[in-house]
Design an enzyme around this catalytic site. Structure first.
Site, mmCIF file in Angstrom:
data_model
loop_
_atom_site.group_PDB
_atom_site.id
_atom_site.type_symbol
_atom_site.label_atom_id
_atom_site.label_comp_id
_atom_site.label_asym_id
_atom_site.label_seq_id
_atom_site.Cartn_x
_atom_site.Cartn_y
_atom_site.Cartn_z
ATOM 1 N N CYS A 136 0.815 -1.233 -0.033
ATOM 2 C CA CYS A 136 0.082 0.007 -0.163
ATOM 3 C C CYS A 136 0.778 1.393 -0.111
ATOM 4 O O CYS A 136 2.016 1.330 -0.188
ATOM 5 C CB CYS A 136 -1.024 0.033 1.303
ATOM 6 S SG CYS A 136 -1.614 -1.518 1.616
ATOM 7 N N ARG A 183 -5.085 1.331 0.089
ATOM 8 C CA ARG A 183 -4.839 0.195 0.079
ATOM 9 C C ARG A 183 -4.803 -0.669 -1.191
ATOM 10 O O ARG A 183 -5.538 -0.338 -2.237
ATOM 11 C CB ARG A 183 -5.969 -0.419 1.072
ATOM 12 C CG ARG A 183 -6.076 -1.848 1.219
ATOM 13 C CD ARG A 183 -7.055 -2.422 2.213
ATOM 14 N NE ARG A 183 -6.933 -3.918 2.284
ATOM 15 C CZ ARG A 183 -7.646 -4.578 2.841
ATOM 16 N NH1 ARG A 183 -9.108 -4.468 2.945
ATOM 17 N NH2 ARG A 183 -7.783 -6.100 3.227
ATOM 18 N N LEU A 184 -3.933 -1.621 -1.143
ATOM 19 C CA LEU A 184 -4.091 -2.591 -2.304
ATOM 20 C C LEU A 184 -4.414 -3.905 -1.666
ATOM 21 O O LEU A 184 -3.743 -4.325 -0.715
ATOM 22 C CB LEU A 184 -2.540 -2.566 -2.987
ATOM 23 C CG LEU A 184 -2.729 -3.895 -4.128
ATOM 24 C CD1 LEU A 184 -3.550 -3.699 -5.037
ATOM 25 C CD2 LEU A 184 -1.018 -4.058 -4.515
ATOM 26 N N ILE A 233 -4.455 -7.372 -0.483
ATOM 27 C CA ILE A 233 -4.028 -8.797 -0.698
ATOM 28 C C ILE A 233 -4.429 -9.828 0.206
ATOM 29 O O ILE A 233 -4.588 -11.020 -0.209
ATOM 30 C CB ILE A 233 -2.312 -8.748 -0.804
ATOM 31 C CG1 ILE A 233 -1.670 -7.411 -1.563
ATOM 32 C CG2 ILE A 233 -1.587 -9.897 -0.970
ATOM 33 C CD1 ILE A 233 -1.976 -7.942 -2.897
ATOM 34 N N ASN A 246 2.369 -0.454 5.416
ATOM 35 C CA ASN A 246 2.644 -0.868 4.055
ATOM 36 C C ASN A 246 3.393 -2.227 3.844
ATOM 37 O O ASN A 246 4.545 -2.158 4.636
ATOM 38 C CB ASN A 246 3.279 0.266 3.321
ATOM 39 C CG ASN A 246 3.869 -0.177 1.803
ATOM 40 O OD1 ASN A 246 3.380 -0.898 1.293
ATOM 41 N ND2 ASN A 246 5.048 0.378 1.411
ATOM 42 N N GLY A 247 3.065 -3.154 3.271
ATOM 43 C CA GLY A 247 3.997 -4.486 3.088
ATOM 44 C C GLY A 247 3.181 -5.818 3.392
ATOM 45 O O GLY A 247 1.879 -5.714 3.506
ATOM 46 N N GLU A 248 4.006 -6.553 3.908
ATOM 47 C CA GLU A 248 3.278 -8.147 3.995
ATOM 48 C C GLU A 248 4.213 -8.551 5.367
ATOM 49 O O GLU A 248 5.483 -8.603 5.378
ATOM 50 C CB GLU A 248 3.534 -8.930 3.110
ATOM 51 C CG GLU A 248 2.740 -8.796 1.784
ATOM 52 C CD GLU A 248 1.177 -8.672 1.937
ATOM 53 O OE1 GLU A 248 0.768 -9.240 3.000
ATOM 54 O OE2 GLU A 248 0.426 -8.196 1.112
ATOM 55 N N GLY A 274 13.060 -12.710 -8.424
ATOM 56 C CA GLY A 274 14.303 -13.441 -7.937
ATOM 57 C C GLY A 274 15.579 -12.339 -7.430
ATOM 58 O O GLY A 274 16.641 -12.546 -7.353
#
Length: 618
Positions: free
Chosen positions: A2, A49-50, A52, A74-76, A364
């Site tokens: 986000c 917000r995105l 997920i 923001n993040g995971e 990667g």
């Protein structure tokens, strides 16, 4: 994934909306903001917000937890399910299926140390109403951006600097940061393009006391420079342990409530990620690669071969010239600081078309830094004997080369390298600007704090340049490129090789497990070859680049000469306009490639023309 924003400055509601709107591409699914008042303090939190994880509106932000804890994130957090179970056993309850709540509960349980419990990519700020403080943290390897402005009781933070710049009349452009950019191709942390705006450094948390405006930061994670954690087991055991770690890193990054795919270049790192994802996913994996028409720049056939072997649902994105030009001309709308890694353009094209099929893509990134994969590491190996020659002899050779008439810069660059004291200085020069003749003054690279990872004697030269690259090139360049390119199209990019457990494991391995003879990334390759035939990778390493040098001499020639006219060059601080014009002419005549310098100046010129109006350069 986000965009976050917050401030103690008394902006109007309409101004806050505009600050969020300027980076709405980071999170187009929902925009929200809240105002909190406490003991004379007024704090505004905003969030794009995105969606997920847990797509339900209950997980929208800003989020409140137990009435006194408020967060924008923001993040995971990839290990949030395991953390959630641990916290439930400690008596915490949860109303959503999101990882955001888990951060809040972890903060209440572990305090400032909570960041150490998270495996993920993140930048978040918590407003603790009881303590009247803001607490924030950034992930260990700096995958998520965090900018802040601090001026007494005025504190403002955001995922991108453009949100802070809007309506802030106290900013000035940093001449030092321009010099840093011209040297490093990006602006090193903790600096930004504005004197008054800083970046929170990787692996750091901060506390801002709203009562007395006290601000302090703390480093909670770092690379181990002591070399005390050496792996003692066999190469075979290391290979098995690393594959197990990577498998878990991939599996946790496949968890999402939206479609997930893989960026597949056909190289070692992305092919390994695709192979492990295909093996550990019940559904057919979608993979994506970019195709260039120019000879020497197209790797799509290799990616297709790997995709066929793994039986993925593969998409080849052809780089359309006109589409590329449009991105070049609007580059600064997404990279809102000067940023000169030209591979950002194909990265944006890849993200733009990948987003049509998935919302999350695994990459990667991180393999070259941790497993000694860059060609320049081989260059260091080949040049070490040169720096064993006594300095006075090299100095004489350097002077002789200076007196040889030449048409281009090759002898001049070689002469400059011979004069350097050691291989560490040579490496530093090779990754900055070997030719500085066009700079008004040479930026002193010895001012960079991260040099401590390169100049010490507790590790060999390969481990030290690996550490230095992780703290500089990976953080300042690669992570910035990937974050902005993917978020420009509301796509979340996840990097299993940047799982801190993988990085720490790689740090512990003997160098020959990673770089044996001329075999770079040895251990990663051996894991890969158990999934994909070795012969698919019997070719020289290729970077993710685009044919800018060719375009600058042909399709973009008029654009370059217009944007970098003598008058426009004179408006760029820190350069010698006449010398730049001479080098541009060399490039156009195909005498010597200066496409890196040209790109760097095109981006800086574009940024200044869009942002410098009314601002001083100090």
């Amino acid at each position: 994934m986000c965009g976050i924003y917050g401030t103690t400055i008394a902006y109007s509601e309409d101004q806050v909306k505009q600050k969020l709107e300027i980076t709405s591409f980071r999170g187009p699914d929902e925009t929200g903001w809240e105002i909190y008042k406490n003991e004379g303090s007024k704090i505004t939190f905003g969030h794009n917000r995105l969606s997920i994880i847990d797509l339900d509106p209950r997980s929208n932000q800003p989020m409140n937890y137990n009435s006194d804890i408020h967060i924008v994130f923001n993040g995971e957090i990839y290990n949030f399910k395991a953390l959630k179970n641990q916290l439930k056993n400690k008596g915490y309850s949860f109303k959503t299926e999101s990882d955001t709540e888990v951060i809040c509960a972890s903060y209440l349980e572990y305090g400032m140390d909570c960041a150490n419990h998270f495996n993920g990519m993140f930048a978040f700020v918590i407003y603790d109403a009881n303590k009247n403080i803001l607490y924030g943290a950034k992930d260990r390897l700096g995958q998520k951006p965090f900018y802040y402005y601090l001026n007494g009781n005025q504190f403002e933070f955001a995922s991108q600097i453009s949100s802070i710049k809007l309506f802030n009349n106290n900013l000035s452009i940093s001449e030092k940061s321009i010099q840093e950019y011209l040297t490093w191709n990006s602006i090193p942390s903790p600096n930004s393009i504005f004197n008054e705006v800083k970046k929170l450094e990787d692996g750091h948390w901060f506390i801002y006391n709203l009562a007395n405006s006290d601000f302090k930061t703390h480093q909670y994670w770092d690379i181990d420079c002591s070399n005390n954690t050496i792996y003692k087991k066999s190469y075979k055991e290391a290979t098995e342990e690393l594959e197990e770690l990577l498998t878990d890193a991939v599996k946790t990054r496949l968890v999402a409530d939206v479609p997930v795919g893989i960026f597949l270049s056909g190289g070692v790192d992305s092919s390994l990620i695709a192979a492990l994802a295909a093996k550990n996913n019940s559904e057919k994996i979608k993979t994506f690669s970019v195709k260039f028409n120019e000879e020497g720049f197209d790797e799509s056939s290799y990616a297709k071969k790997v995709a066929n072997h793994l039986n993925t649902d593969h998409y080849i994105i052809e780089c359309d010239y006109n589409e590329g030009i449009d991105l070049i001309q609007n580059f600064c709308s997404y990279y809102d600081e000067p940023f000169a890694d030209s591979s950002a353009i194909p990265s944006m094209l890849l993200a733009k078309h990948t987003k049509k099929k998935v919302t999350v893509a695994l990459s990667g990134d991180g393999g070259d830094e941790s497993f000694l994969g860059y060609r320049r590491y081989n260059w260091v190996k080949s040049k070490q004997t040169t720096y064993q020659i006594p300095y006075f002899i090299r100095n004489v050779l350097s002077s002789l080369l200076q007196n040889i008439p030449y048409k281009n810069n090759r002898f001049k660059n070689l002469s400059g390298f011979l004069k350097l004291k050691n291989i560490e200085e040579a490496y530093l020069k090779s990754i900055t600007s070997p030719d500085v003749s066009w700079l008004e003054r040479t930026y002193e690279t010895d001012k960079v704090a991260e040099l401590k990872y390169l100049f010490h004697n507790k590790k060999n030269i390969y481990e030290r340049i690996s550490d230095f690259d992780i703290k500089t090139y990976l953080s300042w360049d690669i992570n910035t490129k990937v974050d902005r390119a993917s978020m420009a199209y509301s796509l979340e990019a996840r990097s299993p090789l940047l799982d801190y457990r993988v990085v720490e494991f790689a740090e512990s391995l003997p160098s020959d497990f990673k770089f044996n003879g001329h075999n770079q990334k040895r251990i990663l390759k051996d894991i890969l070859y158990s999934h994909v035939p070795k012969q698919y990778f019997d070719r020289p390493k290729s970077g993710f680049s685009m044919p800018l040098g060719i375009w600058f001499r042909n399709e973009l020639k008029d654009y370059v000469q217009s944007e970098l006219s003598l008058d426009n060059l004179k408006s760029i601080p820190g350069i010698k306009p006449l010398e730049v014009q001479k080098l541009i002419k060399q490039h156009m005549n195909n005498d010597y490639s200066h496409h890196t310098m040209i790109w760097k100046l095109l981006i800086l010129r574009q940024w200044l023309s869009k942002n410098a109006s009314g601002l001083s350069i100090q």
